[in-house]
Scaffold this motif. Structure first.
Motif, PDB file in Angstrom:
ATOM      1  N   TYR A 166       0.801  -1.213   0.000  1.00  0.00           N
ATOM      2  CA  TYR A 166       0.000   0.000   0.000  1.00  0.00           C
ATOM      3  C   TYR A 166       0.838   1.269   0.000  1.00  0.00           C
ATOM      4  N   VAL A 167       0.387   2.220  -0.770  1.00  0.00           N
ATOM      5  CA  VAL A 167       0.817   3.601  -0.608  1.00  0.00           C
ATOM      6  C   VAL A 167       0.095   4.130   0.626  1.00  0.00           C
ATOM      7  N   MET A 168       0.831   4.835   1.462  1.00  0.00           N
ATOM      8  CA  MET A 168       0.250   5.342   2.698  1.00  0.00           C
ATOM      9  C   MET A 168       0.240   6.864   2.668  1.00  0.00           C
ATOM     10  N   GLY A 169      -0.773   7.429   3.312  1.00  0.00           N
ATOM     11  CA  GLY A 169      -0.866   8.879   3.319  1.00  0.00           C
ATOM     12  C   GLY A 169      -1.408   9.423   4.626  1.00  0.00           C
ATOM     13  N   TRP A 170      -1.203  10.704   4.815  1.00  0.00           N
ATOM     14  CA  TRP A 170      -1.782  11.450   5.933  1.00  0.00           C
ATOM     15  C   TRP A 170      -2.686  12.535   5.371  1.00  0.00           C
ATOM     16  N   PHE A 171      -3.834  12.668   5.971  1.00  0.00           N
ATOM     17  CA  PHE A 171      -4.769  13.739   5.677  1.00  0.00           C
ATOM     18  C   PHE A 171      -5.112  14.423   6.999  1.00  0.00           C
ATOM     19  N   ARG A 172      -5.712  15.595   6.890  1.00  0.00           N
ATOM     20  CA  ARG A 172      -6.182  16.277   8.097  1.00  0.00           C
ATOM     21  C   ARG A 172      -7.480  17.001   7.809  1.00  0.00           C
ATOM     22  N   GLN A 173      -8.244  17.189   8.869  1.00  0.00           N
ATOM     23  CA  GLN A 173      -9.523  17.886   8.729  1.00  0.00           C
ATOM     24  C   GLN A 173      -9.721  18.799   9.923  1.00  0.00           C
ATOM     25  N   ALA A 174      -9.776  20.092   9.636  1.00  0.00           N
ATOM     26  CA  ALA A 174     -10.051  21.096  10.653  1.00  0.00           C
ATOM     27  C   ALA A 174     -11.563  21.309  10.734  1.00  0.00           C
ATOM     28  N   PHE A 213      -5.258  16.720   1.937  1.00  0.00           N
ATOM     29  CA  PHE A 213      -4.022  15.948   1.832  1.00  0.00           C
ATOM     30  C   PHE A 213      -2.886  16.630   2.582  1.00  0.00           C
ATOM     31  N   VAL A 214      -2.093  15.823   3.269  1.00  0.00           N
ATOM     32  CA  VAL A 214      -0.919  16.337   3.962  1.00  0.00           C
ATOM     33  C   VAL A 214       0.364  15.770   3.342  1.00  0.00           C
ATOM     34  N   ALA A 215       0.440  14.443   3.259  1.00  0.00           N
ATOM     35  CA  ALA A 215       1.648  13.809   2.745  1.00  0.00           C
ATOM     36  C   ALA A 215       1.346  12.370   2.356  1.00  0.00           C
ATOM     37  N   ALA A 216       2.206  11.823   1.483  1.00  0.00           N
ATOM     38  CA  ALA A 216       2.073  10.428   1.077  1.00  0.00           C
ATOM     39  C   ALA A 216       3.452   9.826   0.897  1.00  0.00           C
ATOM     40  N   ILE A 217       3.527   8.505   1.027  1.00  0.00           N
ATOM     41  CA  ILE A 217       4.784   7.796   0.871  1.00  0.00           C
ATOM     42  C   ILE A 217       4.523   6.520   0.080  1.00  0.00           C
ATOM     43  N   SER A 229       7.992  22.700  13.818  1.00  0.00           N
ATOM     44  CA  SER A 229       7.601  24.101  13.605  1.00  0.00           C
ATOM     45  C   SER A 229       6.088  24.224  13.444  1.00  0.00           C
ATOM     46  N   LEU A 230       5.366  23.604  14.336  1.00  0.00           N
ATOM     47  CA  LEU A 230       3.912  23.580  14.220  1.00  0.00           C
ATOM     48  C   LEU A 230       3.310  24.964  14.364  1.00  0.00           C
ATOM     49  N   LYS A 231       2.223  25.180  13.643  1.00  0.00           N
ATOM     50  CA  LYS A 231       1.513  26.451  13.641  1.00  0.00           C
ATOM     51  C   LYS A 231       0.067  26.221  14.083  1.00  0.00           C
ATOM     52  N   PRO A 232      -0.579  27.247  14.588  1.00  0.00           N
ATOM     53  CA  PRO A 232      -1.989  27.079  14.981  1.00  0.00           C
ATOM     54  C   PRO A 232      -2.859  26.561  13.831  1.00  0.00           C
ATOM     55  N   GLU A 233      -2.532  26.927  12.615  1.00  0.00           N
ATOM     56  CA  GLU A 233      -3.326  26.467  11.465  1.00  0.00           C
ATOM     57  C   GLU A 233      -3.111  24.989  11.153  1.00  0.00           C
ATOM     58  N   ASP A 234      -2.189  24.334  11.838  1.00  0.00           N
ATOM     59  CA  ASP A 234      -2.032  22.885  11.691  1.00  0.00           C
ATOM     60  C   ASP A 234      -3.020  22.123  12.576  1.00  0.00           C
ATOM     61  N   THR A 235      -3.763  22.839  13.401  1.00  0.00           N
ATOM     62  CA  THR A 235      -4.743  22.204  14.271  1.00  0.00           C
ATOM     63  C   THR A 235      -5.805  21.485  13.447  1.00  0.00           C
ATOM     64  N   ALA A 236      -5.991  20.200  13.717  1.00  0.00           N
ATOM     65  CA  ALA A 236      -6.925  19.375  12.949  1.00  0.00           C
ATOM     66  C   ALA A 236      -6.926  17.966  13.518  1.00  0.00           C
ATOM     67  N   VAL A 237      -7.872  17.172  13.039  1.00  0.00           N
ATOM     68  CA  VAL A 237      -7.807  15.733  13.242  1.00  0.00           C
ATOM     69  C   VAL A 237      -6.988  15.164  12.094  1.00  0.00           C
ATOM     70  N   TYR A 238      -5.984  14.392  12.428  1.00  0.00           N
ATOM     71  CA  TYR A 238      -5.098  13.809  11.429  1.00  0.00           C
ATOM     72  C   TYR A 238      -5.465  12.335  11.223  1.00  0.00           C
ATOM     73  N   TYR A 239      -5.602  11.972   9.952  1.00  0.00           N
ATOM     74  CA  TYR A 239      -5.991  10.620   9.580  1.00  0.00           C
ATOM     75  C   TYR A 239      -4.890   9.971   8.750  1.00  0.00           C
ATOM     76  N   CYS A 240      -4.630   8.701   8.992  1.00  0.00           N
ATOM     77  CA  CYS A 240      -3.794   7.955   8.068  1.00  0.00           C
ATOM     78  C   CYS A 240      -4.692   7.158   7.133  1.00  0.00           C
ATOM     79  N   ALA A 241      -4.186   6.888   5.963  1.00  0.00           N
ATOM     80  CA  ALA A 241      -4.970   6.241   4.927  1.00  0.00           C
ATOM     81  C   ALA A 241      -4.067   5.384   4.058  1.00  0.00           C
ATOM     82  N   ALA A 242      -4.676   4.436   3.366  1.00  0.00           N
ATOM     83  CA  ALA A 242      -3.917   3.539   2.505  1.00  0.00           C
ATOM     84  C   ALA A 242      -4.617   3.350   1.176  1.00  0.00           C
TER      85      ALA A 242
END
Length: 123
Positions: A32-40, A47-51, A85-98
């Motif tokens: 699987y390709v894996m990824g991170w998403f977030r939802q404020a 989308f945040v990142a994928a590997i 270097s986290l910022k207030p705008e990074d506040t969210a629920v973070y989800y991993c996905a495949a």
């Protein structure tokens, strides 16, 4: 079918760091390709990142490039997101996905999801 469980969220001050993890089970994670998403609150899941399958390729949203690092350890069936270097705008629920295909930055391109972990960055 793979099951995903996130961990590592919490409350941190602006400028601080957190490391999220995503433990996978129920399948051969290296397929699987894996990824991170977030939802404020009040916003779409983004989308945040994928590997890629072996970790040789990564992709980042412009908003986190240079601050976040995605990695995976297939031997441990685990993916990580190092957030600096986290910022207030990074506040969210973070989800991993495949998913089985590389390249999607849309949530519709991912087949399996974790339940999410809350990240709150205070100013």
């Amino acid at each position: 079918q793979v099951q995903l469980v996130e961990a590592g969220g919490g409350l941190v001050q602006a400028g601080g760091s957190l490391r999220l993890s995503c433990a996978a089970s129920g399948g051969t994670v290296s397929k699987y390709v894996m990824g991170w998403f977030r939802q404020a609150p009040g916003k779409e899941r983004e989308f945040v990142a994928a590997i890629s399958w072996s970790g040789g390729s990564t992709s980042y949203a412009d908003s986190v490039k240079g601050r976040f690092t995605i990695s995976r350890d297939n031997a441990k069936n685990t993916m990580y997101l190092q957030m600096n270097s986290l910022k207030p705008e990074d506040t969210a629920v973070y989800y991993c996905a495949a998913t089985t295909a590389w390249g999607s930055r849309d949530k519709s391109g991912y087949d399996y999801w974790g339940q999410g972990t809350q990240v709150t960055v205070s100013s």
